[in-house]
Design an enzyme around this catalytic site. Structure first.
Site, PDB file in Angstrom:
ATOM      1  NE  ARG A 222      -0.688   1.598   2.324  1.00  0.00           N
ATOM      2  CZ  ARG A 222      -2.072   1.994   3.411  1.00  0.00           C
ATOM      3  NH1 ARG A 222      -3.289   1.787   3.036  1.00  0.00           N
ATOM      4  NH2 ARG A 222      -2.444   1.840   5.049  1.00  0.00           N
ATOM      5  CG  ASP A 223       3.085  -0.976   0.405  1.00  0.00           C
ATOM      6  OD1 ASP A 223       3.253  -0.315  -0.298  1.00  0.00           O
ATOM      7  OD2 ASP A 223       2.322  -1.338   2.013  1.00  0.00           O
TER       8      ASP A 223
ATOM      9  CB  THR B 118       5.494  -0.115  -0.654  1.00  0.00           C
ATOM     10  OG1 THR B 118       6.373   1.427   0.779  1.00  0.00           O
ATOM     11  CG2 THR B 118       6.779  -1.205   0.239  1.00  0.00           C
TER      12      THR B 118
ATOM     13  CD  GLN C 256       8.013   4.363   0.598  1.00  0.00           C
ATOM     14  OE1 GLN C 256       7.828   6.350   1.208  1.00  0.00           O
ATOM     15  NE2 GLN C 256       6.982   4.004   0.423  1.00  0.00           N
TER      16      GLN C 256
ATOM     17  CG  ASP D 209      -1.505   2.367   8.611  1.00  0.00           C
ATOM     18  OD1 ASP D 209      -0.417   3.420   8.138  1.00  0.00           O
ATOM     19  OD2 ASP D 209      -2.646   2.774   7.262  1.00  0.00           O
TER      20      ASP D 209
ATOM     21  CG  ASP E 219       8.196   2.809   3.624  1.00  0.00           C
ATOM     22  OD1 ASP E 219       7.768   3.527   4.393  1.00  0.00           O
ATOM     23  OD2 ASP E 219       6.852   2.020   2.758  1.00  0.00           O
TER      24      ASP E 219
END
Length: 621
Positions: free
Chosen positions: A230-231, A167, A123, A319, A107
């Site tokens: 997340r993120d 992320t 990442q 996802d 990412d």
């Protein structure tokens, strides 16, 4: 809940925080600040000549020198026992796409423009070519094409991110301070939201980062799974003076959604009762992005823009299906709600950024050129054992500008940033090449592994209108690829092919007639014969693409050894192909035009440039 009494972050706060991240070192934060300043000054002075040489063009040249990347010309640092095996697959390595010298990358994170430099975080596994030990790599560039690799920005060294610095997004505050929000994976893989800062925001290279001493700043709220949170996005300020941030999540297992938070101080956040938006059946949303696009011009817009003539794009990375979905709609800045223009083309069930191998994308606003720039990562489809042999895995796409298609109003236009063209060198041009049904015509351009191709196809409209055969069931992904022969397609280009066509990657248009006589156009990329290898992905990718009245069928292809980025109709539909030819490499790689339709002739015109290699150098400390 947010507290109005908690002060905003000040530079003095950074001096009190003992924690730093990146390459381990001793010393106080003040010492690190001074050291960072000294290093930055020395480095910047040494960089002047390097950058000057890197960006200079020969007098009278329209592009970079023609450089074909050969084995070992971009040192990969293979383990000694694997040198022979690594060299045997070195042809897969890209010449002008971003990637570190070795190991795993995924990412893109926290892209920003700061004091004349583009910053890219990503990442990265510094220890292996497969996923794990996720750390943030860091690179800087003056032009988004040529890069300097910097020391690691953040490493997994605290309980809240010990399983990975995941992320995140950057925000530049009005006073010039920079903050980075990111997801940390704790020991049990719980997803916790964390805050980090550059030790010195006046350092153009942002060499040193420190983590907030009271991390994590956010835990999964009640009703949200520990691994479904997340993120965090880039922050933007609302009409009420509060900052907003959105994050990906899901509820009831299948309903993907974007949570909304408010903050006044960046350390305490308030979760709103209602989500920004949700779509049943789309599963977990990752890497959520919300940004404005102009309905009247081609300039990019910052998220804080509140003027007229604007639509808002909502994007999520699914996802479950590993695709990046977007929709165009309206954002209500008072209610913090987003509404799609067309509910049947909602996020996760409608349009995608890219119909090939492309994921976990992120945009940022570039104030220097008033544009919005998009990055994603292009994953591998070969076995992990092969990645271990070659010593690296995954690359990033060539950065793209993103604007609204003002002609249709219903889709985005993605296009390689203009700096890509600085790599162009020798040009080949072909005009009005007639392709009769069944034609397969070689194009003599020499070695065809690093190319920028612009192609236009003119279809005989009289023959098109006279065709009565309906083809309502056609779909790129369920077809047999370019071997499928219809009355009106396929026709296009074959890249990364050997002379015998035992390996080939066709990119093409296919026109399908409806029962009522109207037609739909599909843009496809066929990997089914791209490699002799048996254990790599060989998909047929694609989707429909709008072709308006009076437009020819046009495509632009960026070919770079083992990656092909394809843009149809000025960037309305995009496909990224990750391929692994074994014969169509270096001098053996050829380029062809083809028309496999049975009922129409096509006239093709092309401009083809050889592409030089980007400079991806270690930072000259």
């Amino acid at each position: 809940m947010a507290s109005s009494t908690t002060p905003l972050i000040t530079p003095h706060d950074l001096e009190r925080r003992p924690e730093s991240t990146g390459s381990p070192s001793g010393g106080s934060t003040t010492g690190k600040v001074l050291a960072g300043l000294l290093v930055s000054m020395l480095v910047l002075s040494s960089l002047v000549a390097v950058i000057h040489n890197q960006l200079q063009k020969p007098e009278g040249s329209s592009g970079s020198p023609e450089i074909e990347v050969k084995p070992s010309s971009r040192g990969v640092g293979w383990p000694e026992k694997m040198v022979g095996a690594a060299d045997s697959v070195e042809w897969q390595r890209s010449a002008y796409h971003f990637q570190p010298d070795k190991n795993f990358i995924s990412d893109p994170d926290g892209p920003l423009y700061h004091m004349g430099w583009y910053h890219l975080f990503y990442q990265y596994n510094p220890e292996s070519a497969i996923w794990g030990n996720i750390t943030w790599g860091h690179a800087v560039s003056k032009d988004l094409i040529n890069w300097f690799h910097l020391p690691l920005a953040m490493v997994p060294d605290h309980w809240y991110d010990i399983q990975g610095v995941m992320t995140g997004s950057a925000t530049i505050l009005p006073d010039g301070q920079i903050i980075m929000l990111y997801s940390g994976n704790a020991y049990d893989l719980s997803q916790l939201q964390c805050l980090a800062y550059p030790v010195n925001s006046s350092d153009p290279l942002l060499l040193h980062w420190t983590k907030y001493s009271s991390n994590p700043i956010l835990f999964p709220p009640p009703g949200v799974g520990l691994k479904d949170f997340r993120d965090p996005s880039t922050l933007w300020v609302g009409l009420d003076g509060k900052y907003r941030m959105v994050m990906g999540s899901k509820h009831n297992d299948t309903i993907g959604c974007a949570l909304v938070y408010h903050t006044t101080n960046f350390t305490h956040f308030e979760l709103l009762d209602e989500v920004l938006h949700s779509v049943p059946g789309t599963g977990m949303w990752e890497c959520v992005d919300l940004y404005p696009v102009s309905t009247t011009d081609t300039n990019g817009l910052d998220m804080s823009y509140h003027g007229s003539g604007v639509k808002h794009v909502l994007k999520q990375s699914g996802d479950e299906d590993r695709h990046d979905w977007y929709a165009i709609g309206s954002y209500d800045p008072v209610k913090d709600k987003w509404y799609p223009d067309d509910p049947e083309m909602d996020v996760g069930i409608g349009l995608r950024y890219d119909y090939g191998k492309f994921y976990a994308s992120k945009t940022f606003y570039d104030p220097s050129k008033k544009r919005r720039v998009l990055w994603g990562y292009v994953g591998e489809t070969d076995p992990p054992k092969d990645d271990l042999i070659k010593g690296w895995a995954n690359i990033l796409n060539v950065p793209r500008t993103v604007v609204l298609d003002t002609k249709t109003g219903s889709n985005l236009i993605q296009w390689p940033v203009e700096e890509t063209e600085t790599l162009r060198s020798k040009k080949h041009e072909f005009k009005d090449v007639m392709l009769h049904p069944g034609s397969f015509i070689p194009l003599d351009v020499g070695m065809a592994t690093q190319l920028d191709i612009s192609a236009s196809f003119e279809v005989d409209n009289e023959m098109l209108g006279a065709t009565l055969e309906a083809d309502v069931l056609f779909n790129c992904t369920t077809s047999e690829g370019s071997a499928t022969r219809g009355v009106l397609g396929p026709f296009g280009l074959v890249v990364l092919a050997d002379a015998a066509l035992s390996e080939q990657t066709p990119v093409y248009f296919y026109i399908a007639k409806n029962i009522d006589g109207t037609s739909r156009t599909y843009f496809c990329a066929d990997e089914s014969r791209s490699s002799k290898l048996l254990d790599v992905g060989k998909m047929v990718y694609g989707s429909s693409v709008p072709v308006l009245h009076g437009e020819n069928y046009n495509m632009r292809l960026l070919v770079d050894h083992s990656i092909v980025e394809s843009f149809a109709q000025g960037g309305r539909t995009v496909i990224t192909s990750r391929v692994y030819p074994t014969k169509a490499i270096y001098e053996a790689a050829k380029l062809f035009l083809f028309n496999n339709a049975t009922g129409i002739s096509v006239k093709a015109s092309l401009k083809i440039w050889k592409m030089g290699g980007a400079q991806l150098n270690p930072f000259p400390l």
